[in-house]
Motif scaffolding. Sequence first.
Motif, mmCIF file in Angstrom:
data_model
loop_
_atom_site.group_PDB
_atom_site.id
_atom_site.type_symbol
_atom_site.label_atom_id
_atom_site.label_comp_id
_atom_site.label_asym_id
_atom_site.label_seq_id
_atom_site.Cartn_x
_atom_site.Cartn_y
_atom_site.Cartn_z
ATOM 1 N N LEU A 213 45.943 33.874 60.126
ATOM 2 C CA LEU A 213 45.662 35.268 59.789
ATOM 3 C C LEU A 213 44.511 35.769 60.642
ATOM 4 O O LEU A 213 43.442 35.156 60.670
ATOM 5 C CB LEU A 213 45.321 35.411 58.303
ATOM 6 C CG LEU A 213 46.427 35.008 57.320
ATOM 7 C CD1 LEU A 213 45.909 34.987 55.896
ATOM 8 C CD2 LEU A 213 47.607 35.960 57.433
ATOM 9 N N GLN A 214 44.728 36.867 61.348
ATOM 10 C CA GLN A 214 43.726 37.436 62.239
ATOM 11 C C GLN A 214 43.026 38.605 61.570
ATOM 12 O O GLN A 214 43.608 39.677 61.410
ATOM 13 C CB GLN A 214 44.381 37.876 63.559
ATOM 14 C CG GLN A 214 45.102 36.756 64.291
ATOM 15 C CD GLN A 214 44.178 35.598 64.618
ATOM 16 O OE1 GLN A 214 43.061 35.793 65.107
ATOM 17 N NE2 GLN A 214 44.635 34.376 64.361
ATOM 18 N N GLY A 215 41.793 38.378 61.161
ATOM 19 C CA GLY A 215 41.025 39.397 60.477
ATOM 20 C C GLY A 215 40.029 38.732 59.547
ATOM 21 O O GLY A 215 39.895 37.506 59.520
ATOM 22 N N VAL A 216 39.316 39.551 58.772
ATOM 23 C CA VAL A 216 38.303 39.011 57.868
ATOM 24 C C VAL A 216 38.508 39.566 56.462
ATOM 25 O O VAL A 216 39.058 40.647 56.267
ATOM 26 C CB VAL A 216 36.867 39.352 58.349
ATOM 27 C CG1 VAL A 216 36.599 38.751 59.716
ATOM 28 C CG2 VAL A 216 36.634 40.865 58.361
ATOM 29 N N LEU A 217 38.044 38.781 55.497
ATOM 30 C CA LEU A 217 37.961 39.227 54.113
ATOM 31 C C LEU A 217 36.519 39.600 53.803
ATOM 32 O O LEU A 217 35.598 39.074 54.425
ATOM 33 C CB LEU A 217 38.413 38.118 53.157
ATOM 34 C CG LEU A 217 39.833 37.588 53.297
ATOM 35 C CD1 LEU A 217 40.069 36.452 52.295
ATOM 36 C CD2 LEU A 217 40.861 38.688 53.103
ATOM 37 N N LEU A 218 36.338 40.483 52.847
ATOM 38 C CA LEU A 218 35.000 40.814 52.371
ATOM 39 C C LEU A 218 34.851 40.304 50.943
ATOM 40 O O LEU A 218 35.691 40.584 50.081
ATOM 41 C CB LEU A 218 34.770 42.334 52.398
ATOM 42 C CG LEU A 218 34.854 43.020 53.762
ATOM 43 C CD1 LEU A 218 34.463 44.492 53.630
ATOM 44 C CD2 LEU A 218 33.977 42.328 54.789
ATOM 45 N N GLY A 219 33.775 39.532 50.707
ATOM 46 C CA GLY A 219 33.519 38.990 49.388
ATOM 47 C C GLY A 219 32.059 39.146 49.013
ATOM 48 O O GLY A 219 31.211 39.447 49.862
ATOM 49 N N ASP A 220 31.741 38.940 47.733
ATOM 50 C CA ASP A 220 30.346 39.045 47.301
ATOM 51 C C ASP A 220 29.605 37.749 47.601
ATOM 52 O O ASP A 220 30.151 36.809 48.194
ATOM 53 C CB ASP A 220 30.253 39.430 45.824
ATOM 54 C CG ASP A 220 30.898 38.394 44.901
ATOM 55 O OD1 ASP A 220 30.996 37.209 45.290
ATOM 56 O OD2 ASP A 220 31.313 38.759 43.790
ATOM 57 N N SER A 221 28.355 37.684 47.172
ATOM 58 C CA SER A 221 27.506 36.545 47.520
ATOM 59 C C SER A 221 27.910 35.264 46.804
ATOM 60 O O SER A 221 27.354 34.199 47.083
ATOM 61 C CB SER A 221 26.037 36.867 47.198
ATOM 62 O OG SER A 221 25.899 37.230 45.830
ATOM 63 N N GLY A 222 28.861 35.327 45.887
ATOM 64 C CA GLY A 222 29.341 34.116 45.243
ATOM 65 C C GLY A 222 30.272 33.310 46.116
ATOM 66 O O GLY A 222 30.577 32.157 45.802
ATOM 67 N N TYR A 223 30.721 33.899 47.226
ATOM 68 C CA TYR A 223 31.628 33.206 48.138
ATOM 69 C C TYR A 223 30.860 32.634 49.324
ATOM 70 O O TYR A 223 29.801 33.150 49.698
ATOM 71 C CB TYR A 223 32.705 34.169 48.644
ATOM 72 C CG TYR A 223 33.737 34.515 47.605
ATOM 73 C CD1 TYR A 223 34.775 33.642 47.303
ATOM 74 C CD2 TYR A 223 33.667 35.724 46.918
ATOM 75 C CE1 TYR A 223 35.717 33.963 46.345
ATOM 76 C CE2 TYR A 223 34.613 36.051 45.954
ATOM 77 C CZ TYR A 223 35.637 35.157 45.676
ATOM 78 O OH TYR A 223 36.561 35.472 44.720
ATOM 79 N N LEU A 229 35.379 35.215 56.273
ATOM 80 C CA LEU A 229 34.971 35.750 54.975
ATOM 81 C C LEU A 229 33.508 36.162 55.067
ATOM 82 O O LEU A 229 32.617 35.316 55.124
ATOM 83 C CB LEU A 229 35.161 34.704 53.871
ATOM 84 C CG LEU A 229 35.251 35.232 52.429
ATOM 85 C CD1 LEU A 229 35.735 34.123 51.489
ATOM 86 C CD2 LEU A 229 33.935 35.771 51.911
ATOM 87 N N LEU A 230 33.272 37.443 55.119
ATOM 88 C CA LEU A 230 31.921 37.961 55.323
ATOM 89 C C LEU A 230 31.301 38.409 54.001
ATOM 90 O O LEU A 230 31.942 39.101 53.208
ATOM 91 C CB LEU A 230 31.952 39.134 56.307
ATOM 92 C CG LEU A 230 32.492 38.804 57.702
ATOM 93 C CD1 LEU A 230 32.472 40.035 58.594
ATOM 94 C CD2 LEU A 230 31.697 37.668 58.344
#
Length: 339
Positions: A213-223, A229-230
């Motif tokens: 998968l080409q791209g990024v996910l956005l997650g909170d500081s728990g990840y 995954l930024l």
Amino acid sequence: MANFNLWVYEHAIRRERFFKDRSNPLEVLSEKELFEKLRFPRHAIQQLAFDLEEQLRPETSRNCSIPPLLQICLALRFFATGCFINAAADIIGVHKSTASRIIHRVSCVLSGRLPLFPTDVSTLNKVKVDFFNIAGFPNVIGAIDGTHIRIQAPSTHEPLFVNRKGYHSINVQAICDAKLRVLNCVARWPGSTHDSRILLNSQIHDAFERGELQGVLLGDSGYPLKPWLLTPFLNPVTAAQTRYNTAHAKTRNVIERCFGVLKRRFHCLHGELKMKPERVCNIICACVVLHNLARDLALPDLEEDQMLEEPAMEINEARDEDGCGRYIRQMIVENIFSV
């Protein structure tokens, strides 16, 4: 012969009572009432019954079996209201035990239609454009977070289901796009499980690690911070990092809105589901499938009831062992948010 005629007469009476008690909601309710009680318009319910007819058709050849259309109406009534099963059963006039079996059957069939994360370039590029239009955050193909669905205390492994807020739940991981459509859902972990552990043991994690998968996910500081995954800066020290955090929060907020819309449309996810955890997981997945159907049909959302999830106390940024995640994040700060 007289006994046979009496049996035929009594059987006819039972059939008449059976079908008299079972009114078809699509025949007696208006469009407005259907949407209020079942969350879908008439044509959508009919199409859903047509699509699922093969899987929901009764296996028995005996009389008085429940047709797929009425099974779906009953299940939708339960999903929409979260009421007691016997109250949902009244919509088609069946016993509570029959209603329970129907809800389980429909949930299992729908849960088998969970969405697969898109992999084709054209679809992902459209998702990236939609996310970029929110706050200028580049290359985003999904926002990820977890939400807790309350359940009654199970009879086995009860402590595992107690979450950090002190109640029993299923911890559900979901990834959505900028249009609030769920792209991936994992609903099988007890409430005490940390969000990062669910991600680590998911197929979507493996797909990103393999570079599929080409791209990024956005997650909170728990990840954990990863190249794909930024997470936000915990303590931004520059104006560019602050702008990054602001854009990150605005863009990632779609997953919170998605959970709000989902739980508001299907109120059974709002309260406490009094079923075994396995059945609850099927119901959650079924509601996710129906949520995507509602988004595809552009149905109006009910008033959003956002229940923002508190970020987990554990901070996983330190798990970026090779520093690739920090490097990617810093490059975005310098190239996008420093001007």
